[in-house]
Design a protein around this motif. Structure first.
Motif, short mmCIF file in Angstrom:
data_model
loop_
_atom_site.label_atom_id
_atom_site.label_comp_id
_atom_site.label_asym_id
_atom_site.label_seq_id
_atom_site.Cartn_x
_atom_site.Cartn_y
_atom_site.Cartn_z
N ILE A 69 0.86 -1.16 0.19
CA ILE A 69 0.00 0.13 0.01
C ILE A 69 0.97 1.35 -0.02
N GLY A 70 1.23 1.29 -1.30
CA GLY A 70 1.90 2.72 -1.07
C GLY A 70 1.66 3.83 -2.18
N PRO A 71 2.61 4.35 -2.75
CA PRO A 71 1.62 5.36 -3.56
C PRO A 71 1.07 5.14 -4.98
N GLY A 72 1.46 3.89 -5.36
CA GLY A 72 1.58 3.07 -6.34
C GLY A 72 -0.19 2.72 -6.30
N THR A 73 -0.19 2.02 -5.73
CA THR A 73 -1.88 1.89 -5.39
C THR A 73 -2.60 2.78 -4.89
N VAL A 74 -2.81 4.01 -4.23
CA VAL A 74 -3.02 5.16 -3.82
C VAL A 74 -3.45 5.90 -5.53
N THR A 75 -2.60 5.75 -6.22
CA THR A 75 -3.09 6.10 -7.59
C THR A 75 -3.00 5.33 -8.35
N MET A 76 -3.43 4.02 -8.79
CA MET A 76 -4.34 2.65 -9.17
C MET A 76 -5.02 2.60 -8.75
N CYS A 77 -5.71 2.94 -7.47
CA CYS A 77 -6.69 2.39 -7.00
C CYS A 77 -7.28 4.20 -7.35
N THR A 78 -6.80 5.19 -7.09
CA THR A 78 -7.87 6.04 -7.17
C THR A 78 -8.47 5.84 -8.66
N LYS A 79 -7.31 5.87 -9.98
CA LYS A 79 -7.44 5.82 -11.22
C LYS A 79 -8.33 5.05 -11.02
N ALA A 80 -8.70 3.77 -10.70
CA ALA A 80 -9.99 2.66 -11.06
C ALA A 80 -11.03 3.19 -10.64
N GLY A 81 -10.95 3.86 -9.09
CA GLY A 81 -12.25 4.55 -8.82
C GLY A 81 -13.04 5.87 -9.39
N VAL A 82 -12.16 6.64 -10.19
CA VAL A 82 -12.11 7.70 -10.77
C VAL A 82 -13.59 7.65 -12.30
N GLN A 83 -12.50 6.70 -12.23
CA GLN A 83 -12.67 5.80 -13.71
C GLN A 83 -13.91 5.17 -14.29
N PHE A 84 -14.00 4.05 -13.44
CA PHE A 84 -14.46 3.02 -13.82
C PHE A 84 -15.40 2.61 -12.61
N GLY A 85 -15.93 3.28 -11.46
CA GLY A 85 -16.86 3.40 -10.51
C GLY A 85 -16.48 2.23 -9.34
N TYR A 86 -17.46 1.83 -8.68
CA TYR A 86 -16.95 0.38 -8.38
C TYR A 86 -16.93 -0.91 -8.90
N SER A 87 -16.93 -0.90 -10.62
CA SER A 87 -16.71 -2.21 -11.22
C SER A 87 -15.44 -2.63 -11.01
N LEU A 88 -14.80 -2.49 -10.70
CA LEU A 88 -12.75 -2.83 -10.71
C LEU A 88 -12.85 -3.02 -9.08
N LEU A 89 -13.90 -3.01 -8.12
CA LEU A 89 -13.51 -3.84 -6.78
C LEU A 89 -13.49 -5.08 -6.47
N TRP A 90 -13.33 -6.10 -8.13
CA TRP A 90 -13.61 -7.57 -7.63
C TRP A 90 -12.27 -7.60 -8.39
N ALA A 91 -11.52 -6.89 -9.46
CA ALA A 91 -9.94 -7.24 -9.73
C ALA A 91 -9.51 -7.39 -8.10
N MET A 92 -9.86 -5.99 -7.46
CA MET A 92 -8.76 -5.73 -5.73
C MET A 92 -9.09 -7.28 -5.22
N LEU A 93 -10.39 -7.60 -4.91
CA LEU A 93 -10.53 -8.89 -4.44
C LEU A 93 -9.77 -9.49 -5.32
N LEU A 94 -9.07 -10.26 -6.59
CA LEU A 94 -8.55 -11.41 -6.83
C LEU A 94 -7.47 -11.31 -6.31
N SER A 95 -6.48 -9.61 -6.63
CA SER A 95 -4.95 -9.81 -5.02
C SER A 95 -4.92 -9.86 -4.64
N ILE A 96 -6.03 -9.56 -3.74
CA ILE A 96 -6.12 -9.93 -2.42
C ILE A 96 -6.16 -11.60 -1.97
N ILE A 97 -6.06 -12.44 -2.99
CA ILE A 97 -6.53 -13.99 -3.27
C ILE A 97 -5.30 -14.49 -3.88
N ALA A 98 -5.32 -13.74 -4.08
CA ALA A 98 -3.18 -14.50 -5.50
C ALA A 98 -1.91 -13.85 -3.96
#
Length: 396
Positions: free
Chosen positions: A19-48
């Protein structure tokens, strides 16, 4: 819970690293551009992350060696062994030097919410703080410093997300119903690359053997890994949720996100996010040089503790390069985004090395992978390869 807090450590440091600036930047971009629709990708990332980090931690505890050292010891061909060492050093040590500039820039960006007058001095100040923590060379001091910063960061981002009054049903749908909006493969790869960080696999294997020495400690290490990474994933999801609430404007990082939230939620949103970004940046600014030093130590077979001069030289070089490039005012957002996508593309290679090691009876004995663990690991590798290929195709 008391027992877990007593044994807290390497897992939290891994969460601090991803959870560094990279995570903050990518998560911010995901939220601003695609709303909640990419939360599944974060869930997949956590499992991985849980699956792969558990393998790395298990390797470190059972062998009492660093991951690079174990890989090197299992390759009999001198040519292939040297090639593997070159790939690992190139990917981790050189790559971390690039990430470090983004880490320090991110922490400095967070400090700017408290005043931009001394913006030029912030990277140097952050570099000095990181240098002092690393130079002390005491694992407990390092651990407690990072745990404190992770808690500060987590509270900041989670409170900010709650303040946006999110749509709970939309969050559940975005988390458990995968959708792939058009032309967003690079964002998905970036989300995976910023969470399942290749250098964290090497860092975790080295850190667990600093804290735990017996096979019986594996149960505690697993709990530490699972709880820490799940909490880290919740923080990453909170950033996506907070970013979803913003509308309009060129929002690419947490500082822009703070400005975007200010009209809706007041000035305190800016300070909460500033604290969170500062903590995210400085934890990664400490762990990235540390990981590079551990990888070098493991590759070259150095002995000694965190106070070994060769160990200190490696992390000092990474830290100094990060401060220098951060002070040169390169655009950290573009560098961070590229680094996270590169991370996602590199991940399958490192994961294949890891899965190969954890299936060897002469390395882990009865603690080698089960069939279920192998199925999970192979699925993760295949998914990252497919996403990587699609991402490359989308670029061209």
């Amino acid at each position: 819970m008391f027992k877990w807090t007593k044994n807290i450590g390497p897992g939290t440091l891994v969460a601090a690293a991803f959870i560094g600036p990279g995570t903050v930047t990518m998560c911010t971009k995901a939220g601003v551009q695609f709303g909640y629709s990419l939360l599944w990708a974060m869930l997949l990332s956590i499992i991985a992350t849980i699956v792969l980090q558990e393998m790395a931690a298990r390797t470190g505890i059972i062998t009492q060696k660093g991951l690079a050292e174990v890989i090197k010891g299992q390759i009999t061909s001198p040519l292939l062994r040297n090639l593997a060492i070159f790939l690992i050093l190139g990917a981790i040590v050189i790559g971390n030097a690039a990430y470090e500039a983004g880490n320090i820039s991110g922490a400095a960006l967070g400090m700017q919410v408290f005043g931009e007058a001394n913006a030029m001095l912030y990277p140097i100040l952050i570099g000095v703080i990181a240098f002092i923590v690393l130079f002390i060379g005491n694992y407990k001091v390092l651990e407690r410093s990072l745990v404190t910063l992770v808690l500060l960061m987590s509270i900041s981002f989670i409170i900010t997300a709650i303040l946006t009054k999110p749509d709970i049903m939309a969050i559940l749908k975005g988390t458990f119903v995968p959708t792939i909006p058009k032309d967003n493969f690079l964002i998905i790869i970036g989300l995976i690359g910023t969470t399942v960080v290749p250098y964290n696999l090497f860092l975790h294997a080295s850190l667990v053997k600093e804290k735990w020495k017996t096979k019986e400690d594996l149960v505690i290490a697993r709990k530490d890994t699972f709880i820490s990474i799940i909490l880290g994933g919740i923080v990453s999801m909170a950033i996506i949720v907070a970013a979803t609430a913003t509308t309009g404007g060129d929002i690419t990082n947490a500082f822009d996100l703070a400005k975007g939230l200010e009209p809706l939620y007041g000035e305190y949103a800016k300070y909460l996010l500033g604290l969170g970004l500062f903590a995210a940046g400085i934890t990664s600014a400490i762990t990235a040089p540390l990981a590079a030093a551990y990888v070098a130590k493991s590759c070259f077979g150095w002995k000694g503790t965190l106070k070994d001069n060769r160990f200190r030289v490696v992390w000092a070089i990474i830290l100094i390069l990060g401060v220098v490039f951060s002070s040169m005012k390169f655009n950290p957002v573009e560098v961070i985004t590229f680094a996270q996508v590169a991370n996602g593309l590199l991940l399958p290679i490192v994961a294949i090395f890891l899965v190969w090691i954890v299936n060897k009876s002469n390395v882990l004995g009865k603690y080698k992978n089960t069939l279920f663990q192998n199925i999970l690991a192979i699925c993760i590798i295949l998914i990252t390869i497919v996403l990587g290929i699609k991402g490359i195709v989308s670029v061209f």
